[in-house]
Scaffold this active site. Sequence first.
Site, PDB file in Angstrom:
ATOM      1  N   GLY A  14      -8.177   6.313   0.943  1.00  8.79           N
ATOM      2  CA  GLY A  14      -8.924   5.141   1.388  1.00  8.79           C
ATOM      3  C   GLY A  14     -10.319   4.987   0.796  1.00  8.79           C
ATOM      4  O   GLY A  14     -11.190   4.381   1.420  1.00  8.79           O
ATOM      5  N   ASN A  16     -11.076   3.135  -1.798  1.00 12.91           N
ATOM      6  CA  ASN A  16     -11.260   1.696  -2.066  1.00 12.91           C
ATOM      7  C   ASN A  16     -11.476   0.922  -0.776  1.00 12.91           C
ATOM      8  O   ASN A  16     -12.266  -0.021  -0.744  1.00 12.91           O
ATOM      9  CB  ASN A  16     -10.066   1.143  -2.852  1.00 12.91           C
ATOM     10  CG  ASN A  16     -10.184   1.438  -4.333  1.00 12.91           C
ATOM     11  OD1 ASN A  16     -11.027   0.868  -5.021  1.00 12.91           O
ATOM     12  ND2 ASN A  16      -9.365   2.361  -4.814  1.00 12.91           N
ATOM     13  N   ILE A  94       6.601  -0.077  -2.189  1.00 19.50           N
ATOM     14  CA  ILE A  94       6.883  -1.291  -2.958  1.00 19.50           C
ATOM     15  C   ILE A  94       7.261  -2.389  -1.976  1.00 19.50           C
ATOM     16  O   ILE A  94       8.111  -2.187  -1.099  1.00 19.50           O
ATOM     17  CB  ILE A  94       8.008  -1.029  -3.978  1.00 19.50           C
ATOM     18  CG1 ILE A  94       7.485  -0.064  -5.038  1.00 19.50           C
ATOM     19  CG2 ILE A  94       8.481  -2.331  -4.614  1.00 19.50           C
ATOM     20  CD1 ILE A  94       8.523   0.378  -6.036  1.00 19.50           C
ATOM     21  N   ASN A 109      -3.846  -6.350  -5.420  1.00 22.62           N
ATOM     22  CA  ASN A 109      -3.643  -4.915  -5.627  1.00 22.62           C
ATOM     23  C   ASN A 109      -4.691  -4.434  -6.618  1.00 22.62           C
ATOM     24  O   ASN A 109      -5.206  -5.210  -7.413  1.00 22.62           O
ATOM     25  CB  ASN A 109      -2.239  -4.660  -6.198  1.00 22.62           C
ATOM     26  CG  ASN A 109      -1.955  -3.183  -6.385  1.00 22.62           C
ATOM     27  OD1 ASN A 109      -2.302  -2.364  -5.527  1.00 22.62           O
ATOM     28  ND2 ASN A 109      -1.362  -2.814  -7.507  1.00 22.62           N
ATOM     29  N   HIS A 111      -5.076  -1.425  -9.560  1.00 24.10           N
ATOM     30  CA  HIS A 111      -4.306  -0.439 -10.323  1.00 24.10           C
ATOM     31  C   HIS A 111      -5.256   0.251 -11.302  1.00 24.10           C
ATOM     32  O   HIS A 111      -6.049  -0.427 -11.966  1.00 24.10           O
ATOM     33  CB  HIS A 111      -3.161  -1.131 -11.073  1.00 24.10           C
ATOM     34  CG  HIS A 111      -2.306  -0.178 -11.833  1.00 24.10           C
ATOM     35  ND1 HIS A 111      -1.373   0.633 -11.213  1.00 24.10           N
ATOM     36  CD2 HIS A 111      -2.263   0.135 -13.150  1.00 24.10           C
ATOM     37  CE1 HIS A 111      -0.773   1.387 -12.126  1.00 24.10           C
ATOM     38  NE2 HIS A 111      -1.300   1.114 -13.310  1.00 24.10           N
ATOM     39  N   ALA A 175     -15.394   2.779 -11.059  1.00 22.84           N
ATOM     40  CA  ALA A 175     -15.293   1.366 -11.460  1.00 22.84           C
ATOM     41  C   ALA A 175     -14.454   0.585 -10.452  1.00 22.84           C
ATOM     42  O   ALA A 175     -14.758  -0.571 -10.142  1.00 22.84           O
ATOM     43  CB  ALA A 175     -14.696   1.267 -12.863  1.00 22.84           C
ATOM     44  N   GLU A 176     -13.406   1.213  -9.932  1.00 26.64           N
ATOM     45  CA  GLU A 176     -12.572   0.537  -8.923  1.00 26.64           C
ATOM     46  C   GLU A 176     -13.419   0.092  -7.735  1.00 26.64           C
ATOM     47  O   GLU A 176     -13.248  -1.006  -7.198  1.00 26.64           O
ATOM     48  CB  GLU A 176     -11.476   1.483  -8.422  1.00 26.64           C
ATOM     49  CG  GLU A 176     -10.428   1.834  -9.457  1.00 26.64           C
ATOM     50  CD  GLU A 176      -9.308   2.680  -8.878  1.00 26.64           C
ATOM     51  OE1 GLU A 176      -8.809   2.359  -7.794  1.00 26.64           O
ATOM     52  OE2 GLU A 176      -8.933   3.682  -9.516  1.00 26.64           O
TER      53      GLU A 176
HETATM   54  C1  GRF Z   1      -6.594   4.167  -6.557  1.00 26.87           C
HETATM   55  O1  GRF Z   1      -6.756   4.817  -7.788  1.00 26.87           O
HETATM   56  C2  GRF Z   1      -5.893   2.848  -6.733  1.00 26.87           C
HETATM   57  O2  GRF Z   1      -6.214   2.222  -7.931  1.00 26.87           O
HETATM   58  C3  GRF Z   1      -4.440   3.241  -6.726  1.00 26.87           C
HETATM   59  O3  GRF Z   1      -4.350   4.265  -5.767  1.00 26.87           O
HETATM   60  C4  GRF Z   1      -5.619   4.917  -5.643  1.00 26.87           C
HETATM   61  C5  GRF Z   1      -6.014   4.819  -4.207  1.00 26.87           C
HETATM   62  O4  GRF Z   1      -7.174   5.540  -3.932  1.00 26.87           O
HETATM   63  N1  GRF Z   1      -3.597   2.098  -6.456  1.00 26.87           N
HETATM   64  P1  GRF Z   1      -7.912   5.362  -2.552  1.00 26.87           P
HETATM   65  O5  GRF Z   1      -6.896   5.630  -1.450  1.00 26.87           O
HETATM   66  O6  GRF Z   1      -8.438   3.958  -2.483  1.00 26.87           O
HETATM   67  O7  GRF Z   1      -9.012   6.377  -2.557  1.00 26.87           O
END
Ligand code: GRF
Length: 216
Positions: A14, A16, A94, A109, A111, A175-176
Amino acid sequence: MAKLKIGILISGRGSNLQALIDAAAEEGYPAEIALVIANKADAAGLARAEAAGIRTEVIPHRRFADRQAFDAALDASLTAAGIGLVCLAGFMRILTPWFAERWRDRLLNIHPSLLPAFKGLDPHAQALAAGVRFSGCTVHFVTPEMDSGPIIVQAAVPVLDGDDEHRLADRVLEAEHRCYPLAVRLIAEGRVRVSGQRVLVAQAQPPAAAAINPQA
Ligand code: GRF
């Protein structure tokens, strides 16, 4: 103006989700997190949501006969909570074409690669194996085909010679955490329009210059 209500789907750590929680706490951010759903009771991200006072739900996929029944339960919870935008954030299930269609243009989403390169699992291992000088991350609308929908925001992240999967993943993750709140903000501000496979962003600032890796 009323804030856009977002629902976040997680399966694990979690980080993100945390980036979105932090962004939503800033004054003037145009979206609020109304619900966090995990498909696993032990998803560490649930504690992050609870600490921020956000409503959480656990909907264990194993309790359902098939994907359709699970997705219908997700849909019912999101709809009941008045969610306007769903963010997948490390959600490891999915979704059915039915769900993707139902939430079309309202389902995001993230990625950890520069799509359309390195779809699916192990994108960092794929990037290292391919020898690219940049990888990165992509926030995109979800369509029935995995990792393929219209792209809203991307960040290019350099691949360095000493990288292994973990070092690259850590650099991309930073970066995310900038891209996901940005993409949600652009949508909540009504600046995003989908035109076929492309996304057009009103009043977007282009980056200053090309990034080149390596430098001399
Ligand atoms: C992230 O790298 C995201 O891009 C991918 O899964 C990971 C999730 O990380 N889809 P977090 O749970 O948000 O730390």
